[in-house]
Design a protein around this motif. Sequence first.
Motif, PDB file in Angstrom:
ATOM      1  N   LEU A   1       4.202   6.624  -5.061  1.00 57.72           N
ATOM      2  CA  LEU A   1       3.654   5.840  -6.161  1.00 57.72           C
ATOM      3  C   LEU A   1       4.624   5.593  -7.312  1.00 57.72           C
ATOM      4  O   LEU A   1       4.345   4.765  -8.183  1.00 57.72           O
TER       5      LEU A   1
ATOM      6  N   LEU B   1      -5.422  11.343  -6.523  1.00 60.92           N
ATOM      7  CA  LEU B   1      -5.934  10.447  -5.489  1.00 60.92           C
ATOM      8  C   LEU B   1      -6.247  11.211  -4.207  1.00 60.92           C
ATOM      9  O   LEU B   1      -7.266  10.957  -3.551  1.00 60.92           O
TER      10      LEU B   1
ATOM     11  N   TYR C   1     -12.146   7.376  -5.592  1.00 59.19           N
ATOM     12  CA  TYR C   1     -10.784   7.166  -5.080  1.00 59.19           C
ATOM     13  C   TYR C   1     -10.310   5.740  -5.354  1.00 59.19           C
ATOM     14  O   TYR C   1      -9.225   5.521  -5.904  1.00 59.19           O
ATOM     15  N   TYR C   2     -11.135   4.753  -4.999  1.00 62.61           N
ATOM     16  CA  TYR C   2     -10.741   3.360  -5.177  1.00 62.61           C
ATOM     17  C   TYR C   2     -10.676   2.971  -6.655  1.00 62.61           C
ATOM     18  O   TYR C   2      -9.827   2.182  -7.072  1.00 62.61           O
TER      19      TYR C   2
ATOM     20  N   ASN D   1      -7.384   4.301  -7.908  1.00 61.09           N
ATOM     21  CA  ASN D   1      -6.316   3.514  -7.303  1.00 61.09           C
ATOM     22  C   ASN D   1      -6.191   2.157  -8.002  1.00 61.09           C
ATOM     23  O   ASN D   1      -5.087   1.704  -8.333  1.00 61.09           O
TER      24      ASN D   1
ATOM     25  N   THR E   1      -2.170   0.515  -7.955  1.00 60.86           N
ATOM     26  CA  THR E   1      -1.310   1.105  -6.943  1.00 60.86           C
ATOM     27  C   THR E   1      -1.906   0.874  -5.555  1.00 60.86           C
ATOM     28  O   THR E   1      -3.067   0.519  -5.422  1.00 60.86           O
ATOM     29  N   ASN E   2      -1.094   1.103  -4.575  1.00 59.23           N
ATOM     30  CA  ASN E   2      -1.539   0.945  -3.188  1.00 59.23           C
ATOM     31  C   ASN E   2      -1.287   2.247  -2.449  1.00 59.23           C
ATOM     32  O   ASN E   2      -0.336   2.374  -1.681  1.00 59.23           O
ATOM     33  N   PHE E   3      -2.133   3.226  -2.749  1.00 60.53           N
ATOM     34  CA  PHE E   3      -1.991   4.530  -2.107  1.00 60.53           C
ATOM     35  C   PHE E   3      -2.539   4.428  -0.693  1.00 60.53           C
ATOM     36  O   PHE E   3      -3.650   3.939  -0.485  1.00 60.53           O
TER      37      PHE E   3
END
Length: 233
Positions: free
Chosen positions: A137, A168, A213-214, A217, A222-224
Amino acid sequence: MNKKINEIAGFCEQILKVVRKFNREKELVFLECSCGKSYLSFVLSYIFEKESETMPSFIGVDTNGELIQRCEETRSILGYDNMVFKQGRTTDFSSERKIDVVIALHACNTATDEAIAKGIEIGAKYIMVVPCCQGQLRSQIKDNHPLTSVTQFGLLRSKFADILTDALRSQFLLGNGYYVDLLEIVPPKLTPKNILISARKIKNTNKRNLEGYYKLNNMFNTNFSLQDYFCEQ
């Protein structure tokens, strides 16, 4: 090496607190992901040999064939028939045996996420991981989020990325029916890589709710990729 010994000792202490609550008559099965030389499993096996009538089984998985061969040689010398080691990615691991506890000590970067994803997939009672380097990240945190006044500074952005990564991971576990604790296995002076994510599967809970979680994010744009491992199955 002294630092590594302290890390292993601190992690073992937390693992033992958990497994001592299990039924002593039932054989426990551990899966160590990205096991490397598998110091952690060997130490745990030794401890159980000395203090318990029932020896757990240990399965170690790592992509490095040389390390897996070394683990097998060590296992043979010690006579630990309760241990087996397999070469391959954690995501590709499968077993007919029920895995009770998934563990990983300093599995580098996304290898920790693979351990978490595998533990959830197989329904492990406990998932216990101590993350290592967390670079996924750091380059993704830009200037369009609520804490730009903090992350505009390089050092703080790096430290914040580590915190966000573990947050996350914890939210993902919560959303998949696990109770989560974050603990320190050793003092920060010894190593900053001392955070243990300890997750216990909640009984009779199979519902998935990844809203937290979403939301986290999306807050930092971010794109975890933790959820992506389930798409690979």
